[in-house]
Design a protein around this motif. Structure first.
Motif, short mmCIF file in Angstrom:
data_model
loop_
_atom_site.label_atom_id
_atom_site.label_comp_id
_atom_site.label_asym_id
_atom_site.label_seq_id
_atom_site.Cartn_x
_atom_site.Cartn_y
_atom_site.Cartn_z
N PHE A 36 0.83 -1.20 0.00
CA PHE A 36 0.00 0.00 0.00
C PHE A 36 0.87 1.25 0.00
CE2 PHE A 36 0.72 -1.16 4.41
CZ PHE A 36 0.85 0.04 5.10
N SER A 37 0.28 2.35 -0.43
CA SER A 37 1.00 3.61 -0.55
C SER A 37 0.86 4.46 0.70
CB SER A 37 0.45 4.42 -1.74
OG SER A 37 0.59 3.73 -2.96
N ASP A 38 1.88 5.24 0.98
CA ASP A 38 1.78 6.37 1.90
C ASP A 38 2.01 7.59 1.02
OD1 ASP A 38 1.88 8.29 3.83
OD2 ASP A 38 3.75 7.61 4.74
N VAL A 39 0.93 8.13 0.48
CA VAL A 39 1.04 9.16 -0.55
C VAL A 39 1.83 10.36 -0.05
CG1 VAL A 39 -0.23 10.59 -2.19
CG2 VAL A 39 -1.22 8.42 -1.44
N LYS A 40 1.43 10.90 1.09
CA LYS A 40 2.10 12.11 1.60
C LYS A 40 3.50 11.82 2.12
CE LYS A 40 -2.26 14.39 2.72
NZ LYS A 40 -3.08 15.07 3.76
N GLY A 41 3.79 10.57 2.44
CA GLY A 41 5.13 10.20 2.86
C GLY A 41 6.06 9.86 1.71
N ASN A 42 5.52 9.84 0.47
CA ASN A 42 6.30 9.55 -0.73
C ASN A 42 7.02 8.20 -0.61
OD1 ASN A 42 7.42 9.89 -3.27
ND2 ASN A 42 9.04 11.27 -2.57
N ARG A 43 6.25 7.18 -0.19
CA ARG A 43 6.81 5.84 0.00
C ARG A 43 5.69 4.81 -0.09
NH1 ARG A 43 8.03 6.79 6.52
NH2 ARG A 43 5.91 7.47 7.00
N MET A 44 6.08 3.56 -0.15
CA MET A 44 5.13 2.44 -0.17
C MET A 44 5.59 1.40 0.84
SD MET A 44 4.65 2.15 -4.32
CE MET A 44 3.41 0.85 -4.28
N PHE A 45 4.61 0.70 1.42
CA PHE A 45 4.91 -0.33 2.43
C PHE A 45 4.40 -1.69 1.97
CE2 PHE A 45 4.87 3.55 5.03
CZ PHE A 45 6.05 3.38 5.74
N ARG A 46 4.96 -2.72 2.56
CA ARG A 46 4.53 -4.09 2.33
C ARG A 46 4.27 -4.74 3.68
NH1 ARG A 46 7.06 -8.99 2.65
NH2 ARG A 46 6.45 -10.65 1.19
N TRP A 47 3.05 -5.26 3.86
CA TRP A 47 2.69 -5.98 5.08
C TRP A 47 2.41 -7.43 4.71
CZ3 TRP A 47 -1.33 -8.94 6.88
CH2 TRP A 47 -1.33 -9.21 8.25
N ARG A 49 1.36 -11.50 5.70
CA ARG A 49 0.46 -12.15 6.63
C ARG A 49 1.19 -12.81 7.79
NH1 ARG A 49 -2.50 -16.01 5.58
NH2 ARG A 49 -4.47 -15.47 6.59
N ARG A 50 2.52 -12.82 7.74
CA ARG A 50 3.31 -13.24 8.91
C ARG A 50 3.39 -12.12 9.94
NH1 ARG A 50 6.66 -15.16 4.70
NH2 ARG A 50 8.09 -13.43 5.04
N GLY A 51 2.84 -10.97 9.59
CA GLY A 51 2.84 -9.84 10.51
C GLY A 51 4.04 -8.93 10.36
N GLU A 52 4.79 -9.08 9.28
CA GLU A 52 6.00 -8.29 9.07
C GLU A 52 5.70 -7.08 8.20
OE1 GLU A 52 8.56 -11.12 7.25
OE2 GLU A 52 8.95 -12.23 9.12
N LEU A 53 6.12 -5.92 8.65
CA LEU A 53 5.99 -4.68 7.89
C LEU A 53 7.36 -4.26 7.37
CD1 LEU A 53 4.22 -2.18 7.03
CD2 LEU A 53 5.02 -1.11 9.16
N SER A 54 7.44 -3.93 6.09
CA SER A 54 8.71 -3.49 5.51
C SER A 54 8.47 -2.35 4.53
CB SER A 54 9.42 -4.65 4.81
OG SER A 54 8.62 -5.20 3.78
N LEU A 55 9.51 -1.61 4.25
CA LEU A 55 9.43 -0.54 3.25
C LEU A 55 9.52 -1.17 1.87
CD1 LEU A 55 9.30 2.59 3.16
CD2 LEU A 55 11.80 2.56 2.94
N TYR A 56 8.53 -0.92 1.05
CA TYR A 56 8.48 -1.50 -0.29
C TYR A 56 9.20 -0.62 -1.30
CZ TYR A 56 6.35 -3.44 -4.57
OH TYR A 56 6.13 -3.99 -5.81
N ARG A 57 9.03 0.72 -1.17
CA ARG A 57 9.69 1.64 -2.10
C ARG A 57 9.75 3.03 -1.50
NH1 ARG A 57 6.74 1.25 -7.24
NH2 ARG A 57 7.88 -0.72 -7.29
N SER A 58 10.91 3.66 -1.59
CA SER A 58 11.07 5.03 -1.13
C SER A 58 12.26 5.66 -1.86
CB SER A 58 11.31 5.08 0.38
OG SER A 58 11.45 6.41 0.83
N PRO A 59 12.04 6.75 -2.57
CA PRO A 59 10.76 7.42 -2.79
C PRO A 59 9.89 6.63 -3.76
CG PRO A 59 12.47 8.46 -4.11
CD PRO A 59 13.17 7.45 -3.24
N SER A 60 8.60 6.95 -3.75
CA SER A 60 7.65 6.23 -4.59
C SER A 60 7.08 7.09 -5.71
CB SER A 60 6.49 5.72 -3.72
OG SER A 60 5.75 6.83 -3.20
N HIS A 61 7.64 8.29 -5.88
CA HIS A 61 7.09 9.27 -6.82
C HIS A 61 5.64 9.60 -6.44
CE1 HIS A 61 10.61 8.93 -9.39
NE2 HIS A 61 10.46 7.61 -9.40
#
Length: 288
Positions: A36-47, A49-61
């Motif tokens: 999912f995107s964090d539009v105002k943060g200019n980045r994307m995250f990946r969650w 189902r194991r419960g792990e959150l990671s940065l998918y892309r930064s910057p994300s344009h």
């Protein structure tokens, strides 16, 4: 189908809260994860189902809406580059299109992929009216259109031009209808719309649209459709559920303003919801 039959005994879960403005969730079955995107943060995250959150892309344009194509690749609407990108299997982010007749788009907002591989996307001005969700700039096109684009041959069509501020969009299960959110009430308080509109699909274009449902409190942003044709639409304090005739049959309350939602999970019965800072999940008795 009534609202009670959509619910399970599962409660709404807050999975993570890493964002300034969370948007555009897309389920990736090959990764058992949601991006999912964090539009105002200019980045994307990946969650996962194991419960792990990671940065998918930064910057994300300043990516906003996302979708998955038939090959499992992520299609993203980028406010920053004012175009549509595709994340290839090797991780390369390829800009597919950013102009119409030589003029730059406003700021593509949300995208739906049809089974024939065409990409349908909306183009309101929210990424160019300031620097919070993109880069402030003058519009180069006359209005805010809905486009259909074929990445195989590069052909682009204006599919609808009667929308004031088009935002989220989704096809009906049989792809005979395209639903589109118009949230122009934000910019035009006395004459704008807070509605979902529906269009008959005619090839690469759409027939005349009509109001499908009014969305309040707030206004419609992103939404998704289940296999029965019910629409799950964002509003100010939750997700409204409409049947295929436009009747509201349920509401899922969420403690933050909702932006979008999508179905995912191994069985397709998990509704993932982006709302302000967070990603939520609820298991339902229906599938996407």
């Amino acid at each position: 189908m009534n609202g009670d039959s959509l619910r399970t005994h599962a409660r709404l879960e807050r999975l993570c809260s890493p964002a300034i403005w969370a948007e555009g969730p897309v389920w990736l079955p090959q990764e058992d994860a949601v991006v999912f995107s964090d539009v105002k943060g200019n980045r994307m995250f990946r969650w996962s189902r194991r419960g792990e959150l990671s940065l998918y892309r930064s910057p994300s344009h300043y990516a906003n809406g996302n979708a998955r194509d038939g090959e499992g690749r992520v299609i993203s609407c980028e406010h920053g580059r004012r175009g549509i990108s595709r994340t290839e299997s090797d991780g390369e982010v390829r800009l597919l299109i950013d102009r119409v007749d030589g003029k730059r788009f406003n700021s593509p907002n949300d995208v739906a992929v049809r089974s024939d591989g065409t990409l349908w996307f909306t183009d309101p001005p929210y990424g160019i009216i300031g620097d919070e969700e993109g880069y402030k700039s003058e519009s180069q096109v006359v209005g805010c259109y809905l486009y259909s684009f074929d990445p195989r041959d590069g052909s682009l069509t204006i599919a609808a031009c009667d929308l004031q501020r088009p935002n989220g969009l989704a096809f009906s299960p049989d792809e005979k209808w395209l639903y589109v959110a118009d949230m122009s009430i934000v910019d035009f308080p006395t004459q704008g719309r807070r509605e979902l509109r529906v269009y008959a699909v005619n090839g690469r274009e759409l027939e005349a649209g009509r109001r499908f449902a009014t969305v309040e409190p707030g206004f419609p942003d992103g939404f998704c459709v289940d296999r029965a044709g019910n629409l799950f639409c964002s509003c100010a304090d939750g997700v409204l559920v409409f049947d295929p005739q436009g009747r509201q049959i349920d509401k899922i309350s969420v403690p933050e303003r909702v932006s979008n939602c999508t179905f995912g999970g191994p069985n397709g019965d998990e509704l993932y919801i982006t709302a302000t800072t967070s990603l939520y999940r609820m298991v339902l008795n229906t599938r996407g």
